[in-house]
Design a protein around this motif. Structure first.
Motif, PDB file in Angstrom:
ATOM      1  N   GLN A 293     -49.611  98.094   0.468  1.00 17.49           N
ATOM      2  CA  GLN A 293     -49.271  97.613   1.813  1.00 17.49           C
ATOM      3  C   GLN A 293     -48.782  96.160   1.727  1.00 17.49           C
ATOM      4  O   GLN A 293     -48.867  95.519   0.688  1.00 17.49           O
ATOM      5  CB  GLN A 293     -50.504  97.686   2.725  1.00 17.49           C
ATOM      6  CG  GLN A 293     -51.042  99.079   2.960  1.00 17.49           C
ATOM      7  CD  GLN A 293     -50.270  99.823   4.047  1.00 17.49           C
ATOM      8  OE1 GLN A 293     -49.219  99.389   4.500  1.00 17.49           O
ATOM      9  NE2 GLN A 293     -50.795 100.976   4.444  1.00 17.49           N
ATOM     10  N   ASN A 294     -48.254  95.656   2.863  1.00 21.14           N
ATOM     11  CA  ASN A 294     -47.942  94.233   3.007  1.00 21.14           C
ATOM     12  C   ASN A 294     -46.797  93.775   2.098  1.00 21.14           C
ATOM     13  O   ASN A 294     -46.650  92.594   1.795  1.00 21.14           O
ATOM     14  CB  ASN A 294     -49.200  93.385   2.729  1.00 21.14           C
ATOM     15  CG  ASN A 294     -49.049  91.935   3.152  1.00 21.14           C
ATOM     16  OD1 ASN A 294     -48.520  91.629   4.223  1.00 21.14           O
ATOM     17  ND2 ASN A 294     -49.503  91.008   2.310  1.00 21.14           N
ATOM     18  N   HIS A 296     -43.433  92.361   1.143  1.00 20.16           N
ATOM     19  CA  HIS A 296     -42.402  91.578   1.814  1.00 20.16           C
ATOM     20  C   HIS A 296     -41.745  90.626   0.832  1.00 20.16           C
ATOM     21  O   HIS A 296     -42.139  90.528  -0.323  1.00 20.16           O
ATOM     22  CB  HIS A 296     -42.948  90.846   3.037  1.00 20.16           C
ATOM     23  CG  HIS A 296     -44.041  89.856   2.783  1.00 20.16           C
ATOM     24  ND1 HIS A 296     -45.305  90.218   2.358  1.00 20.16           N
ATOM     25  CD2 HIS A 296     -44.081  88.498   2.894  1.00 20.16           C
ATOM     26  CE1 HIS A 296     -46.072  89.146   2.243  1.00 20.16           C
ATOM     27  NE2 HIS A 296     -45.345  88.087   2.536  1.00 20.16           N
ATOM     28  N   ARG A 387     -42.852  93.764   7.338  1.00 16.83           N
ATOM     29  CA  ARG A 387     -43.691  94.204   6.232  1.00 16.83           C
ATOM     30  C   ARG A 387     -43.331  95.641   5.876  1.00 16.83           C
ATOM     31  O   ARG A 387     -42.936  96.432   6.730  1.00 16.83           O
ATOM     32  CB  ARG A 387     -45.184  94.123   6.589  1.00 16.83           C
ATOM     33  CG  ARG A 387     -45.696  92.705   6.823  1.00 16.83           C
ATOM     34  CD  ARG A 387     -45.682  91.903   5.539  1.00 16.83           C
ATOM     35  NE  ARG A 387     -46.311  90.587   5.669  1.00 16.83           N
ATOM     36  CZ  ARG A 387     -45.666  89.462   5.997  1.00 16.83           C
ATOM     37  NH1 ARG A 387     -44.363  89.498   6.283  1.00 16.83           N
ATOM     38  NH2 ARG A 387     -46.313  88.312   6.054  1.00 16.83           N
ATOM     39  N   GLY A 468     -47.327  90.360  -2.044  1.00 14.95           N
ATOM     40  CA  GLY A 468     -48.235  90.789  -0.996  1.00 14.95           C
ATOM     41  C   GLY A 468     -48.874  92.149  -1.130  1.00 14.95           C
ATOM     42  O   GLY A 468     -49.714  92.511  -0.304  1.00 14.95           O
ATOM     43  N   THR A 469     -48.516  92.947  -2.147  1.00 13.23           N
ATOM     44  CA  THR A 469     -48.924  94.345  -2.202  1.00 13.23           C
ATOM     45  C   THR A 469     -50.364  94.567  -2.665  1.00 13.23           C
ATOM     46  O   THR A 469     -50.854  95.699  -2.623  1.00 13.23           O
ATOM     47  CB  THR A 469     -47.990  95.120  -3.131  1.00 13.23           C
ATOM     48  OG1 THR A 469     -47.855  94.379  -4.356  1.00 13.23           O
ATOM     49  CG2 THR A 469     -46.619  95.302  -2.497  1.00 13.23           C
ATOM     50  N   ALA A 502     -49.287  86.028   2.312  1.00 11.64           N
ATOM     51  CA  ALA A 502     -47.946  85.831   2.871  1.00 11.64           C
ATOM     52  C   ALA A 502     -47.143  85.023   1.877  1.00 11.64           C
ATOM     53  O   ALA A 502     -47.675  84.144   1.186  1.00 11.64           O
ATOM     54  CB  ALA A 502     -48.004  85.115   4.227  1.00 11.64           C
TER      55      ALA A 502
END
Length: 526
Positions: A293-294, A296, A387, A468-469, A502
């Motif tokens: 997830q996340n 970017h 995202r 971010g993953t 981030a």
């Protein structure tokens, strides 16, 4: 002295590090220097290729090289269904061996934001002394910098005078001139700090591995892709390579394979979203829904203007420049000079929101060099809100993952990137810039917001800063603790840009080195 390499791995080591990129080399170097541990550093790419691109002026030549991993996104709905190639380093040193040599720490607000998101111990007050420990800054030690550290930081030498006109142009449109974009003036325009020493690229191999190459406990192995982490009774015990070789870890396995490869390896090993793993027939070791997830990155568009005065990097390919570099390490090829502009939010002051990097070479929409004198400004959104995800395509380690960054899916990203393009165009129209540059080449014109938005959608690229993953934190979607330990698995750490909550405001090489430093600190400190 070159890092010592092995033709076959140790069957058992204290620490096994997966990934010889920026953070992985830092962890290996610090552990070798600070302890008697047996360390195996595994790099999927070549060890010998770490020094294939030492000449700063040839940095763009590496973009199509085999020393890069090329992952391709799924069609991006907000980009007209285009697929985007995401390049990451595939050689010892990772990105630091092939990147554009920029060294930006990020903004203090980035790290305070991490702290607020649950990454205890990662606020600016915590990481500033770590950056001081990392740096050997030509400006010397001070509030924001260090001297005597492993990483050389300097401004490019032998700068083409025309490049400095863009600094003057920034001042003419209201940007403060910054003498140090990693200092107190991080909004403004100035020269990009770079990882160059004596006219040559200075990578993490130079800074962290070469000084400890004589250490008997350090083994560095190239061409060694890892396909599984071995986990027994909730504890990481080693790794299995693609050729079937097993390397056991007495103390820790450290994943430093990057924001695309690390979550893939975790999921292949049974750590990730349980339903997703079961759908691929993978036994669940730890149900960790945040893995992948996340995702970017910094979305970026290249804008190009003609150059009618002075030399560009096209001119620097001549015999005279080649000879100057070969004999003395001087001339235009001894540097990759870049002017950087960091723009504050359009609606007020604060930490920068848009970055423009000025290169004296023309690049088309696929970032391939043009055959005419030109200047390219890559305009990047530093604070994307969009995202995405990384998911497995299958349980086959050789299968490429499903990469979906979700570029511009947050409705706030496109207007802010559009504003950044307009602000760069305003700078390029200033009198100082017009003394060097001429008509706009790409895009041919900037008309209505609607037309500019369409051009952006058709030309957005990655800035090659995926992150971010495997973000750190303490909430249910956090993958690692603030001390970089994987939730739910003992003796397993992640040390790369996947742990960022981030992305930082700037190129992400310096934060990767920071993360490697902290990981080594946590291991050495127990």
């Amino acid at each position: 002295m070159e890092p010592r390499t092995t033709t076959g791995p140790s069957e058992v080591a204290d620490v096994v590090i997966v990934g010889g990129g920026a953070a992985g080399c830092v962890v290996a170097g610090r552990l070798a220097a600070g302890s008697d541990r047996e360390i195996v550093l595994l790099e999927a790419g070549s060890v010998a290729d770490a020094r294939r691109s030492p000449m700063p002026g040839g940095a763009f030549a590496a973009l199509n090289d085999e020393i890069l991993h090329t992952d391709v996104t799924v069609p991006q709905p907000e980009l007209g269904g285009r697929k985007i190639a995401v390049l990451t380093g595939k050689a010892l040193g990772g990105g630091s061996s092939v990147n554009m040599l920029a060294w930006f720490q990020g903004d203090p607000a980035d790290y305070d934001g991490w702290l607020a998101a649950g990454a205890e111990g990662w606020g600016w007050a915590d990481v500033r002394p770590v950056f001081q420990r990392i740096e050997h800054n030509a400006a010397g030690a001070g509030e924001f910098h260090g001297a005597g550290g492993p990483m050389a930081i300097d401004f490019a030498r032998d700068i083409e005078p025309g490049l400095l006109r863009f600094v003057a142009a920034g001042e003419q449109v209201g940007l403060p001139v910054s003498h140090d974009l990693n200092g107190k003036d991080r909004v403004g325009v100035g020269l990009s700090p770079t990882n160059i020493r004596n006219g040559a690229r200075h990578s993490v191999v130079d800074g962290y591995l070469t000084p400890v190459a004589h250490r008997p406990g350090l083994s560095v192995r190239g061409d060694s892709p890892v396909e599984r982490i071995l986990i027994e009774d909730g504890r990481a015990t080693g790794v299995r390579l693609a050729d079937g070789t097993v390397i056991r870890a007495r103390e820790k396995v450290v994943l430093a394979a990057g924001a695309l490869k690390t979550p893939k390896l975790l999921m292949l090993s049974g750590v990730g979203p349980a339903e997703h793993l079961r759908a691929h027939g993978i036994d669940v070791v730890a149900d960790s829904p945040g893995v992948g997830q996340n995702l970017h990155d910094h979305p970026m568009v290249p804008a190009v203007w003609q150059v009618h005065s002075g030399r560009t990097l096209l001119d620097a390919q001549d015999e005279q420049s080649q000879e100057a570099y070969r004999l003395l390490g001087r001339g235009p090829l001894s540097a990759f000079p870049t002017v950087a502009a960091f723009f504050p939010p359009a609606d007020g002051d604060g930490a920068p929101e848009v970055q423009g990097l000025f290169y004296l070479i023309g690049l088309d929409g696929d970032l391939q060099p043009l055959d005419e004198p030109a200047v390219t400004v890559t305009v990047a959104l530093l604070t994307p809100r969009s995202r995405g995800t990384l998911r497995l395509a299958s349980a086959d380690p050789a299968a490429a993952p499903i990469v979906d960054p979700g570029y511009l899916t947050d409705p706030g990203d496109l207007p802010r990137l559009r504003e950044g393009v307009r602000r760069v165009a305003e700078l390029m129209a200033a009198p100082a810039a017009r003394k060097v540059s001429g008509a706009r080449v790409f895009p041919a014109e900037i008309a209505s917001d609607e037309a500019l938005d369409e051009w952006i959608r058709q030309n957005v690229q990655t800035q090659w800063h995926p992150c971010g993953t495997c973000r750190m934190g303490t909430d249910p979607l956090a993958v690692v603790t603030p001390r970089l330990a994987v939730h739910g698995v003992e003796n397993l750490m992640v040390a790369d840009n996947s742990v960022m909550p981030a992305v930082t405001r700037g190129n992400t090489h310096a934060p990767a080195v920071l993360i490697g430093e902290r990981a080594a600190e946590f291991i050495l400190g127990g």
